[in-house]
Scaffold this active site. Structure first.
Site, PDB file in Angstrom:
ATOM      1  N   CYS A  14       1.881   1.602  26.018  1.00  0.00           N
ATOM      2  CA  CYS A  14       1.810   2.603  25.144  1.00  0.00           C
ATOM      3  C   CYS A  14       1.172   4.041  25.871  1.00  0.00           C
ATOM      4  O   CYS A  14       0.036   4.442  25.862  1.00  0.00           O
ATOM      5  CB  CYS A  14       0.556   2.380  24.009  1.00  0.00           C
ATOM      6  SG  CYS A  14       0.511   3.733  22.556  1.00  0.00           S
ATOM      7  N   THR A  16      -5.237   0.637  -2.084  1.00  0.00           N
ATOM      8  CA  THR A  16      -4.120   0.676  -3.014  1.00  0.00           C
ATOM      9  C   THR A  16      -4.205   1.849  -4.097  1.00  0.00           C
ATOM     10  O   THR A  16      -5.182   2.259  -4.476  1.00  0.00           O
ATOM     11  CB  THR A  16      -4.056  -0.460  -3.759  1.00  0.00           C
ATOM     12  OG1 THR A  16      -2.692  -0.635  -4.638  1.00  0.00           O
ATOM     13  CG2 THR A  16      -5.080  -0.828  -4.767  1.00  0.00           C
ATOM     14  N   TYR A  17      -2.872   2.240  -4.276  1.00  0.00           N
ATOM     15  CA  TYR A  17      -2.772   3.282  -5.392  1.00  0.00           C
ATOM     16  C   TYR A  17      -1.982   2.784  -6.638  1.00  0.00           C
ATOM     17  O   TYR A  17      -1.856   3.529  -7.713  1.00  0.00           O
ATOM     18  CB  TYR A  17      -2.086   4.641  -4.983  1.00  0.00           C
ATOM     19  CG  TYR A  17      -2.622   5.332  -3.663  1.00  0.00           C
ATOM     20  CD1 TYR A  17      -3.755   6.047  -3.958  1.00  0.00           C
ATOM     21  CD2 TYR A  17      -2.311   5.277  -2.261  1.00  0.00           C
ATOM     22  CE1 TYR A  17      -4.404   6.647  -2.694  1.00  0.00           C
ATOM     23  CE2 TYR A  17      -2.690   5.980  -1.275  1.00  0.00           C
ATOM     24  CZ  TYR A  17      -4.014   6.612  -1.637  1.00  0.00           C
ATOM     25  OH  TYR A  17      -4.773   7.298  -0.717  1.00  0.00           O
ATOM     26  N   ASN A  18      -2.019   1.450  -6.407  1.00  0.00           N
ATOM     27  CA  ASN A  18      -1.376   0.742  -7.625  1.00  0.00           C
ATOM     28  C   ASN A  18       0.139   1.038  -7.847  1.00  0.00           C
ATOM     29  O   ASN A  18       0.649   1.204  -9.012  1.00  0.00           O
ATOM     30  CB  ASN A  18      -2.335   0.806  -8.874  1.00  0.00           C
ATOM     31  CG  ASN A  18      -3.645  -0.107  -8.565  1.00  0.00           C
ATOM     32  OD1 ASN A  18      -4.622   0.970  -8.757  1.00  0.00           O
ATOM     33  ND2 ASN A  18      -3.564  -1.303  -8.410  1.00  0.00           N
ATOM     34  N   THR A  19       0.856   1.375  -6.771  1.00  0.00           N
ATOM     35  CA  THR A  19       2.133   1.685  -7.074  1.00  0.00           C
ATOM     36  C   THR A  19       3.056   0.848  -6.231  1.00  0.00           C
ATOM     37  O   THR A  19       2.750   0.545  -5.052  1.00  0.00           O
ATOM     38  CB  THR A  19       2.212   3.155  -6.512  1.00  0.00           C
ATOM     39  OG1 THR A  19       1.945   3.214  -5.343  1.00  0.00           O
ATOM     40  CG2 THR A  19       1.430   4.211  -7.578  1.00  0.00           C
ATOM     41  N   THR A  48      -1.138  -4.970  -6.493  1.00  0.00           N
ATOM     42  CA  THR A  48      -0.130  -5.267  -5.186  1.00  0.00           C
ATOM     43  C   THR A  48      -0.925  -6.236  -4.605  1.00  0.00           C
ATOM     44  O   THR A  48      -0.686  -6.568  -3.402  1.00  0.00           O
ATOM     45  CB  THR A  48       0.186  -4.094  -4.299  1.00  0.00           C
ATOM     46  OG1 THR A  48      -1.197  -3.509  -3.943  1.00  0.00           O
ATOM     47  CG2 THR A  48       0.928  -2.801  -5.088  1.00  0.00           C
ATOM     48  N   GLU A  58       3.543   4.343   1.846  1.00  0.00           N
ATOM     49  CA  GLU A  58       3.423   2.924   1.714  1.00  0.00           C
ATOM     50  C   GLU A  58       3.700   2.320   2.927  1.00  0.00           C
ATOM     51  O   GLU A  58       3.084   1.134   3.133  1.00  0.00           O
ATOM     52  CB  GLU A  58       4.466   2.646   0.484  1.00  0.00           C
ATOM     53  CG  GLU A  58       3.878   3.083  -0.850  1.00  0.00           C
ATOM     54  CD  GLU A  58       4.866   2.804  -2.101  1.00  0.00           C
ATOM     55  OE1 GLU A  58       4.773   2.333  -3.113  1.00  0.00           O
ATOM     56  OE2 GLU A  58       6.171   3.140  -1.792  1.00  0.00           O
TER      57      GLU A  58
END
Length: 453
Positions: free
Chosen positions: A93, A347-350, A359, A424
Protein backbone atom coordinates in the site's frame (compact mmCIF):
# COMPACT_ATOMS: atom_id res chain seq x y z
CA UNK A 1 -24.77 10.15 13.29
CA UNK A 2 -22.19 12.44 14.90
CA UNK A 3 -19.41 10.12 13.69
CA UNK A 4 -20.58 10.45 10.11
CA UNK A 5 -20.71 14.23 10.54
CA UNK A 6 -17.17 14.30 11.89
CA UNK A 7 -15.97 12.22 8.96
CA UNK A 8 -17.67 14.56 6.52
CA UNK A 9 -16.17 17.63 8.18
CA UNK A 10 -12.74 15.99 7.95
CA UNK A 11 -13.21 15.46 4.22
CA UNK A 12 -14.39 19.03 3.72
CA UNK A 13 -11.48 20.47 5.70
CA UNK A 14 -9.05 18.58 3.49
CA UNK A 15 -10.79 19.43 0.23
CA UNK A 16 -8.13 21.98 -0.72
CA UNK A 17 -5.63 19.17 -0.97
CA UNK A 18 -7.75 17.20 -3.39
CA UNK A 19 -9.71 19.70 -5.45
CA UNK A 20 -8.01 23.10 -5.32
CA UNK A 21 -4.53 21.73 -5.91
CA UNK A 22 -5.83 20.02 -9.04
CA UNK A 23 -7.33 23.31 -10.28
CA UNK A 24 -4.12 25.20 -9.58
CA UNK A 25 -2.05 22.59 -11.41
CA UNK A 26 -4.42 22.71 -14.36
CA UNK A 27 -4.02 26.51 -14.57
CA UNK A 28 -0.23 26.20 -14.23
CA UNK A 29 -0.21 23.64 -17.00
CA UNK A 30 -2.01 26.01 -19.34
CA UNK A 31 0.34 28.90 -18.50
CA UNK A 32 3.47 26.77 -18.80
CA UNK A 33 2.47 25.35 -22.17
CA UNK A 34 1.55 28.77 -23.52
CA UNK A 35 4.35 30.93 -22.13
CA UNK A 36 7.27 28.74 -21.13
CA UNK A 37 6.94 25.37 -22.81
CA UNK A 38 7.33 23.59 -19.46
CA UNK A 39 5.57 20.24 -19.01
CA UNK A 40 3.56 19.96 -15.80
CA UNK A 41 2.32 16.56 -14.58
CA UNK A 42 -1.41 16.17 -14.15
CA UNK A 43 -3.26 13.99 -11.64
CA UNK A 44 -4.36 10.53 -12.71
CA UNK A 45 -7.79 11.08 -11.19
CA UNK A 46 -10.18 13.89 -10.34
CA UNK A 47 -10.93 12.86 -6.77
CA UNK A 48 -9.66 10.84 -3.82
CA UNK A 49 -10.99 7.54 -5.20
CA UNK A 50 -10.53 5.73 -8.51
CA UNK A 51 -13.72 3.75 -7.89
CA UNK A 52 -16.17 6.22 -6.38
CA UNK A 53 -17.29 9.50 -8.01
CA UNK A 54 -15.90 12.50 -6.13
CA UNK A 55 -19.28 13.99 -5.20
CA UNK A 56 -20.45 10.73 -3.61
CA UNK A 57 -17.27 9.91 -1.71
CA UNK A 58 -17.45 9.21 1.99
CA UNK A 59 -14.47 8.30 4.13
CA UNK A 60 -14.41 6.75 7.55
CA UNK A 61 -13.32 8.97 10.40
CA UNK A 62 -10.75 6.91 12.26
CA UNK A 63 -11.10 8.11 15.81
CA UNK A 64 -8.25 6.10 17.29
CA UNK A 65 -5.47 7.04 14.88
CA UNK A 66 -4.51 10.32 16.54
CA UNK A 67 -4.21 8.61 19.90
CA UNK A 68 -2.11 5.76 18.49
CA UNK A 69 0.30 8.09 16.68
CA UNK A 70 0.40 11.30 18.73
CA UNK A 71 -0.66 10.83 22.33
CA UNK A 72 1.33 9.40 25.24
CA UNK A 73 2.14 5.73 24.79
CA UNK A 74 4.84 3.09 25.25
CA UNK A 75 6.47 3.67 21.84
CA UNK A 76 8.35 6.73 20.59
CA UNK A 77 6.76 8.72 17.75
CA UNK A 78 9.26 7.65 15.09
CA UNK A 79 8.84 3.98 16.07
CA UNK A 80 5.07 4.34 15.62
CA UNK A 81 5.35 5.71 12.10
CA UNK A 82 7.98 3.16 11.12
CA UNK A 83 5.73 0.32 12.29
CA UNK A 84 2.94 1.89 10.19
CA UNK A 85 5.29 1.79 7.19
CA UNK A 86 6.15 -1.86 7.85
CA UNK A 87 2.50 -2.86 8.15
CA UNK A 88 1.28 -0.96 5.06
CA UNK A 89 4.20 -2.28 3.01
CA UNK A 90 3.15 -5.89 3.62
CA UNK A 91 0.15 -5.19 1.39
CA UNK A 92 2.11 -2.99 -1.03
CA UNK A 93 0.00 0.00 0.00
CA UNK A 94 2.24 2.77 -1.30
CA UNK A 95 -0.40 5.38 -0.38
CA UNK A 96 0.00 4.70 3.35
CA UNK A 97 3.73 4.00 3.08
CA UNK A 98 4.33 7.43 1.52
CA UNK A 99 2.24 9.19 4.17
CA UNK A 100 4.17 7.65 7.01
CA UNK A 101 7.57 8.05 5.41
CA UNK A 102 6.91 11.79 5.49
CA UNK A 103 5.56 11.66 9.05
CA UNK A 104 8.52 9.54 10.17
CA UNK A 105 10.97 12.14 8.91
CA UNK A 106 8.96 15.02 10.40
CA UNK A 107 9.18 13.55 13.92
CA UNK A 108 12.94 13.15 13.62
CA UNK A 109 13.24 9.61 12.29
CA UNK A 110 16.61 8.51 10.90
CA UNK A 111 16.44 8.56 7.08
CA UNK A 112 18.85 5.59 6.96
CA UNK A 113 16.06 3.38 8.28
CA UNK A 114 14.12 4.10 5.09
CA UNK A 115 16.80 2.47 2.94
CA UNK A 116 15.47 -0.89 4.04
CA UNK A 117 14.35 -2.88 7.05
CA UNK A 118 17.91 -4.13 7.50
CA UNK A 119 18.93 -0.51 8.22
CA UNK A 120 16.47 -0.22 11.13
CA UNK A 121 17.30 -1.19 14.73
CA UNK A 122 17.36 -4.91 15.58
CA UNK A 123 14.32 -4.39 17.78
CA UNK A 124 12.20 -3.31 14.80
CA UNK A 125 13.70 -5.97 12.52
CA UNK A 126 12.58 -8.59 15.04
CA UNK A 127 9.01 -7.35 14.58
CA UNK A 128 9.10 -8.43 10.93
CA UNK A 129 8.01 -12.00 11.63
CA UNK A 130 5.02 -10.86 13.69
CA UNK A 131 4.11 -8.36 10.97
CA UNK A 132 4.23 -11.07 8.30
CA UNK A 133 2.16 -13.63 10.18
CA UNK A 134 -0.48 -11.17 11.39
CA UNK A 135 -0.95 -9.73 7.91
CA UNK A 136 -1.36 -13.02 6.07
CA UNK A 137 -1.88 -16.03 8.39
CA UNK A 138 -2.66 -14.86 11.93
CA UNK A 139 -3.90 -18.32 12.97
CA UNK A 140 -0.25 -19.47 12.93
CA UNK A 141 0.73 -17.07 15.71
CA UNK A 142 1.81 -18.80 18.93
CA UNK A 143 3.10 -17.81 22.34
CA UNK A 144 6.58 -18.80 21.09
CA UNK A 145 6.53 -15.82 18.72
CA UNK A 146 5.62 -13.57 21.65
CA UNK A 147 8.31 -15.06 23.86
CA UNK A 148 10.94 -14.48 21.15
CA UNK A 149 10.15 -10.74 21.15
CA UNK A 150 9.92 -10.34 24.91
CA UNK A 151 13.13 -12.25 25.68
CA UNK A 152 15.49 -10.90 23.04
CA UNK A 153 18.02 -9.65 25.62
CA UNK A 154 19.13 -6.11 24.71
CA UNK A 155 16.63 -5.91 21.83
CA UNK A 156 13.62 -7.13 23.79
CA UNK A 157 10.16 -5.59 23.81
CA UNK A 158 8.16 -4.85 26.94
CA UNK A 159 4.59 -6.11 27.13
CA UNK A 160 3.24 -2.56 26.90
CA UNK A 161 5.40 -1.80 23.85
CA UNK A 162 4.32 -5.03 22.18
CA UNK A 163 0.63 -4.28 22.72
CA UNK A 164 1.14 -0.83 21.15
CA UNK A 165 2.99 -2.41 18.20
CA UNK A 166 0.31 -5.08 17.70
CA UNK A 167 -2.47 -2.48 17.65
CA UNK A 168 -0.52 -0.41 15.10
CA UNK A 169 0.22 -3.43 12.89
CA UNK A 170 -3.40 -4.60 12.83
CA UNK A 171 -4.63 -1.03 12.36
CA UNK A 172 -2.52 -0.50 9.25
CA UNK A 173 -3.11 -3.94 7.77
CA UNK A 174 -6.85 -3.30 7.92
CA UNK A 175 -6.47 0.33 6.82
CA UNK A 176 -4.62 -0.93 3.73
CA UNK A 177 -7.69 -3.06 2.99
CA UNK A 178 -9.94 -0.01 3.30
CA UNK A 179 -7.61 2.06 1.11
CA UNK A 180 -7.62 -0.48 -1.72
CA UNK A 181 -11.32 -1.28 -1.27
CA UNK A 182 -12.27 2.37 -1.78
CA UNK A 183 -9.76 2.85 -4.59
CA UNK A 184 -8.04 5.73 -2.81
CA UNK A 185 -6.06 7.78 -5.31
CA UNK A 186 -2.47 8.75 -4.36
CA UNK A 187 -1.98 12.40 -3.46
CA UNK A 188 -0.95 14.55 -6.43
CA UNK A 189 2.62 14.96 -5.11
CA UNK A 190 3.10 11.19 -4.63
CA UNK A 191 4.12 8.47 -7.06
CA UNK A 192 1.09 7.36 -9.05
CA UNK A 193 -0.83 10.57 -8.32
CA UNK A 194 0.19 12.39 -11.50
CA UNK A 195 1.39 11.73 -15.02
CA UNK A 196 2.79 13.59 -18.04
CA UNK A 197 0.63 11.66 -20.51
CA UNK A 198 -2.43 9.43 -20.53
CA UNK A 199 -1.62 6.02 -19.07
CA UNK A 200 -1.14 3.05 -21.36
CA UNK A 201 -1.06 -0.61 -20.50
CA UNK A 202 2.69 -0.84 -20.99
CA UNK A 203 3.38 1.91 -18.45
CA UNK A 204 2.17 -0.14 -15.48
CA UNK A 205 3.30 -3.22 -13.69
CA UNK A 206 0.72 -5.89 -13.04
CA UNK A 207 0.11 -4.51 -9.52
CA UNK A 208 -0.75 -1.05 -10.83
CA UNK A 209 -3.19 -2.45 -13.35
CA UNK A 210 -4.83 -4.70 -10.76
CA UNK A 211 -5.24 -1.74 -8.44
CA UNK A 212 -7.07 0.24 -11.11
CA UNK A 213 -4.28 2.57 -12.27
CA UNK A 214 -4.85 1.39 -15.83
CA UNK A 215 -8.17 3.28 -15.86
CA UNK A 216 -10.08 0.40 -17.35
CA UNK A 217 -7.64 -0.76 -20.05
CA UNK A 218 -7.28 -4.20 -18.54
CA UNK A 219 -11.01 -4.52 -18.06
CA UNK A 220 -11.62 -3.46 -21.67
CA UNK A 221 -9.12 -6.01 -22.93
CA UNK A 222 -10.97 -8.71 -21.03
CA UNK A 223 -14.34 -7.48 -22.20
CA UNK A 224 -15.50 -6.73 -18.67
CA UNK A 225 -15.79 -2.95 -18.88
CA UNK A 226 -19.58 -3.09 -18.99
CA UNK A 227 -21.50 -4.59 -16.11
CA UNK A 228 -25.18 -5.28 -16.60
CA UNK A 229 -27.57 -4.38 -13.83
CA UNK A 230 -29.43 -7.23 -12.14
CA UNK A 231 -33.09 -6.37 -11.93
CA UNK A 232 -34.60 -6.88 -8.50
CA UNK A 233 -31.30 -7.68 -6.77
CA UNK A 234 -32.21 -5.70 -3.66
CA UNK A 235 -35.74 -7.09 -3.44
CA UNK A 236 -34.41 -10.66 -3.64
CA UNK A 237 -31.95 -9.98 -0.82
CA UNK A 238 -34.64 -8.40 1.34
CA UNK A 239 -36.96 -11.36 0.76
CA UNK A 240 -34.23 -13.78 1.83
CA UNK A 241 -33.68 -11.78 5.00
CA UNK A 242 -37.39 -11.98 5.75
CA UNK A 243 -37.50 -15.74 5.16
CA UNK A 244 -34.45 -16.35 7.34
CA UNK A 245 -36.02 -14.35 10.17
CA UNK A 246 -39.20 -16.42 9.89
CA UNK A 247 -37.16 -19.64 10.01
CA UNK A 248 -35.39 -18.38 13.13
CA UNK A 249 -38.71 -17.71 14.81
CA UNK A 250 -40.09 -21.15 13.92
CA UNK A 251 -37.16 -23.39 14.85
CA UNK A 252 -33.59 -23.24 16.08
CA UNK A 253 -30.83 -25.53 14.83
CA UNK A 254 -29.01 -27.76 17.30
CA UNK A 255 -25.46 -26.99 18.42
CA UNK A 256 -24.18 -29.95 16.41
CA UNK A 257 -25.88 -28.67 13.27
CA UNK A 258 -24.56 -25.15 13.89
CA UNK A 259 -21.01 -26.52 14.19
CA UNK A 260 -21.45 -28.50 10.97
CA UNK A 261 -22.68 -25.42 9.12
CA UNK A 262 -19.66 -23.44 10.33
CA UNK A 263 -17.23 -26.10 9.09
CA UNK A 264 -19.05 -26.25 5.78
CA UNK A 265 -18.87 -22.46 5.35
CA UNK A 266 -15.21 -22.42 6.39
CA UNK A 267 -14.44 -25.06 3.76
CA UNK A 268 -16.44 -23.23 1.11
CA UNK A 269 -14.63 -19.98 1.90
CA UNK A 270 -11.39 -21.67 0.84
CA UNK A 271 -12.91 -22.40 -2.56
CA UNK A 272 -13.58 -18.70 -3.14
CA UNK A 273 -10.58 -17.52 -5.14
CA UNK A 274 -9.33 -13.96 -5.12
CA UNK A 275 -10.10 -12.17 -8.36
CA UNK A 276 -6.65 -11.91 -9.91
CA UNK A 277 -4.19 -14.74 -10.43
CA UNK A 278 -1.30 -12.52 -11.45
CA UNK A 279 1.53 -12.06 -9.00
CA UNK A 280 1.82 -8.52 -7.69
CA UNK A 281 5.51 -7.71 -7.65
CA UNK A 282 6.04 -4.86 -5.17
CA UNK A 283 8.26 -1.97 -6.13
CA UNK A 284 11.60 -1.51 -4.40
CA UNK A 285 10.24 1.58 -2.63
CA UNK A 286 7.74 -0.64 -0.83
CA UNK A 287 9.41 -4.06 -0.62
CA UNK A 288 12.49 -2.76 1.18
CA UNK A 289 10.35 -2.17 4.26
CA UNK A 290 9.60 -5.86 4.86
CA UNK A 291 11.14 -9.32 4.50
CA UNK A 292 10.03 -12.43 2.62
CA UNK A 293 7.84 -10.82 -0.08
CA UNK A 294 6.75 -14.24 -1.34
CA UNK A 295 4.94 -14.92 1.93
CA UNK A 296 1.22 -14.21 1.51
CA UNK A 297 -2.25 -15.39 2.38
CA UNK A 298 -2.94 -19.12 2.24
CA UNK A 299 -6.09 -20.87 3.36
CA UNK A 300 -5.59 -22.41 6.78
CA UNK A 301 -6.64 -25.99 5.94
CA UNK A 302 -4.83 -26.52 2.65
CA UNK A 303 -2.23 -29.24 2.08
CA UNK A 304 -3.18 -31.30 5.06
CA UNK A 305 -2.75 -28.51 7.59
CA UNK A 306 -5.35 -28.46 10.33
CA UNK A 307 -5.83 -25.34 12.39
CA UNK A 308 -8.18 -25.71 15.35
CA UNK A 309 -11.26 -23.51 15.23
CA UNK A 310 -10.94 -20.33 17.28
CA UNK A 311 -14.09 -20.27 19.42
CA UNK A 312 -15.07 -16.74 20.40
CA UNK A 313 -16.71 -18.15 23.51
CA UNK A 314 -13.22 -19.21 24.70
CA UNK A 315 -11.47 -15.94 23.88
CA UNK A 316 -13.47 -12.91 22.83
CA UNK A 317 -12.71 -9.23 22.36
CA UNK A 318 -15.40 -8.19 24.84
CA UNK A 319 -14.41 -10.55 27.67
CA UNK A 320 -10.65 -10.92 27.19
CA UNK A 321 -8.96 -8.78 24.54
CA UNK A 322 -10.49 -5.48 25.61
CA UNK A 323 -9.28 -5.71 29.21
CA UNK A 324 -5.78 -6.86 28.22
CA UNK A 325 -5.28 -3.91 25.85
CA UNK A 326 -6.71 -1.41 28.31
CA UNK A 327 -4.50 -2.71 31.12
CA UNK A 328 -1.25 -2.46 29.17
CA UNK A 329 -2.10 0.54 26.95
CA UNK A 330 -4.65 2.64 28.89
CA UNK A 331 -7.68 4.03 27.03
CA UNK A 332 -6.86 2.27 23.75
CA UNK A 333 -9.10 -0.68 24.55
CA UNK A 334 -12.00 1.72 25.02
CA UNK A 335 -11.22 3.59 21.78
CA UNK A 336 -10.97 0.37 19.79
CA UNK A 337 -14.18 -0.98 21.31
CA UNK A 338 -16.07 2.17 20.35
CA UNK A 339 -14.65 1.98 16.82
CA UNK A 340 -15.67 -1.68 16.41
CA UNK A 341 -19.15 -0.97 17.74
CA UNK A 342 -19.58 2.10 15.54
CA UNK A 343 -18.76 0.17 12.36
CA UNK A 344 -20.84 -2.85 13.35
CA UNK A 345 -23.94 -0.90 14.38
CA UNK A 346 -23.79 1.97 11.90
CA UNK A 347 -26.90 2.04 9.73
CA UNK A 348 -29.28 4.46 8.07
CA UNK A 349 -31.86 1.66 7.84
CA UNK A 350 -31.73 1.76 4.06
CA UNK A 351 -30.99 -0.74 1.31
CA UNK A 352 -30.50 1.04 -2.01
CA UNK A 353 -33.83 2.75 -2.72
CA UNK A 354 -35.65 1.12 0.22
CA UNK A 355 -36.02 2.87 3.60
CA UNK A 356 -36.85 1.67 7.11
CA UNK A 357 -35.05 -1.63 6.63
CA UNK A 358 -33.45 -3.51 9.54
CA UNK A 359 -30.02 -4.47 8.16
CA UNK A 360 -28.76 -6.17 11.34
CA UNK A 361 -28.89 -9.66 9.82
CA UNK A 362 -26.91 -8.58 6.75
CA UNK A 363 -24.27 -6.71 8.74
CA UNK A 364 -23.76 -9.68 11.04
CA UNK A 365 -23.43 -12.05 8.08
CA UNK A 366 -20.66 -9.88 6.58
CA UNK A 367 -18.79 -9.58 9.89
CA UNK A 368 -19.06 -13.28 10.74
CA UNK A 369 -18.08 -14.37 7.23
CA UNK A 370 -14.81 -12.44 7.55
CA UNK A 371 -14.10 -14.04 10.92
CA UNK A 372 -15.04 -17.42 9.46
CA UNK A 373 -12.33 -16.99 6.80
CA UNK A 374 -9.90 -16.56 9.70
CA UNK A 375 -11.20 -19.71 11.42
CA UNK A 376 -13.12 -17.81 14.10
CA UNK A 377 -16.49 -19.25 15.13
CA UNK A 378 -19.47 -17.84 17.05
CA UNK A 379 -21.39 -20.72 18.66
CA UNK A 380 -24.66 -18.80 18.60
CA UNK A 381 -24.62 -17.96 14.88
CA UNK A 382 -26.19 -20.01 12.09
CA UNK A 383 -23.59 -19.96 9.30
CA UNK A 384 -26.16 -21.28 6.86
CA UNK A 385 -27.39 -17.67 6.60
CA UNK A 386 -24.17 -16.53 4.90
CA UNK A 387 -24.80 -18.38 1.65
CA UNK A 388 -28.31 -16.99 1.58
CA UNK A 389 -27.21 -13.37 1.97
CA UNK A 390 -23.79 -13.10 0.33
CA UNK A 391 -23.51 -14.06 -3.34
CA UNK A 392 -20.30 -15.29 -4.94
CA UNK A 393 -19.20 -11.98 -6.47
CA UNK A 394 -19.57 -10.35 -3.05
CA UNK A 395 -17.57 -13.15 -1.41
CA UNK A 396 -14.80 -12.72 -3.98
CA UNK A 397 -14.65 -9.02 -3.19
CA UNK A 398 -14.62 -9.63 0.57
CA UNK A 399 -11.91 -12.28 0.42
CA UNK A 400 -9.71 -10.27 -1.91
CA UNK A 401 -10.03 -7.07 0.07
CA UNK A 402 -9.44 -8.75 3.43
CA UNK A 403 -6.76 -11.28 2.45
CA UNK A 404 -5.03 -9.76 -0.61
CA UNK A 405 -6.24 -6.15 -0.80
CA UNK A 406 -3.51 -5.13 -3.26
CA UNK A 407 -5.39 -7.20 -5.90
CA UNK A 408 -8.70 -5.35 -5.49
CA UNK A 409 -9.95 -3.89 -8.78
CA UNK A 410 -12.63 -1.44 -9.84
CA UNK A 411 -14.34 -4.26 -11.74
CA UNK A 412 -14.66 -6.23 -8.51
CA UNK A 413 -16.00 -3.18 -6.66
CA UNK A 414 -18.65 -2.67 -9.34
CA UNK A 415 -19.60 -6.36 -9.55
CA UNK A 416 -21.28 -6.66 -6.15
CA UNK A 417 -24.43 -4.92 -4.89
CA UNK A 418 -24.87 -3.17 -8.22
CA UNK A 419 -28.06 -1.39 -7.17
CA UNK A 420 -26.66 -0.06 -3.90
CA UNK A 421 -25.30 3.45 -3.29
CA UNK A 422 -21.57 4.14 -3.01
CA UNK A 423 -22.02 5.22 0.61
CA UNK A 424 -23.44 1.76 1.36
CA UNK A 425 -20.41 0.13 -0.22
CA UNK A 426 -18.13 2.36 1.84
CA UNK A 427 -20.02 1.11 4.89
CA UNK A 428 -19.23 -2.44 3.75
CA UNK A 429 -15.57 -1.46 3.56
CA UNK A 430 -15.76 -0.13 7.12
CA UNK A 431 -17.19 -3.46 8.27
CA UNK A 432 -14.46 -5.37 6.43
CA UNK A 433 -11.74 -3.15 7.87
CA UNK A 434 -12.89 -3.41 11.49
CA UNK A 435 -13.76 -7.13 11.33
CA UNK A 436 -10.33 -7.88 9.90
CA UNK A 437 -8.58 -5.79 12.55
CA UNK A 438 -10.50 -7.50 15.35
CA UNK A 439 -9.72 -10.96 13.92
CA UNK A 440 -5.98 -10.23 13.82
CA UNK A 441 -6.11 -8.71 17.30
CA UNK A 442 -7.86 -11.77 18.72
CA UNK A 443 -5.10 -14.10 17.53
CA UNK A 444 -2.33 -11.77 18.73
CA UNK A 445 -3.90 -11.07 22.13
CA UNK A 446 -4.68 -14.73 22.70
CA UNK A 447 -1.02 -15.58 22.03
CA UNK A 448 0.08 -12.85 24.47
CA UNK A 449 -2.38 -14.12 27.09
CA UNK A 450 -1.06 -17.66 26.72
CA UNK A 451 2.47 -16.38 27.17
CA UNK A 452 1.49 -14.48 30.33
CA UNK A 453 -0.25 -17.51 31.85
Amino acid sequence: MKHATAATETIESNSFKVTDVFKICTQCERLSKKDFGVRIPRPLGNGPSRFIPEKEYLESFLRTQHYLLQMDGPLSLHYRHYIGIMAAARHQCSYLVNLHVNDFLQVGGDSKWLNGLDGAPQKLQALGELNKILAHRPWLLTKAHIEHLLKAEEHSWSLAELIHAVVLLTHYHSLASFTFGCGITPEIHSDGGHTFRPPSLSQYCVCDIANGNGHGHLEERRGNHQVSEVSGEVEVLMERMKQLQECRDEEEASQEEMATRFEREKTESMLVATAEDEECVPSRDVSRHFEDPSYGYKDFSRRGEHVPTFRVQDYSWEDHGYSLVNRLYPDVGQLLDEKFQMAYNLTYNTMAMHKDVDTTMLRRAIWNYIHCMFGIRYDDYDYGEINQLLDRSFKVYIKTMVCSPEKTTKRMYESFWRQFQHSEKVHVNLLLMEARMQAELLYALRAITRYMT
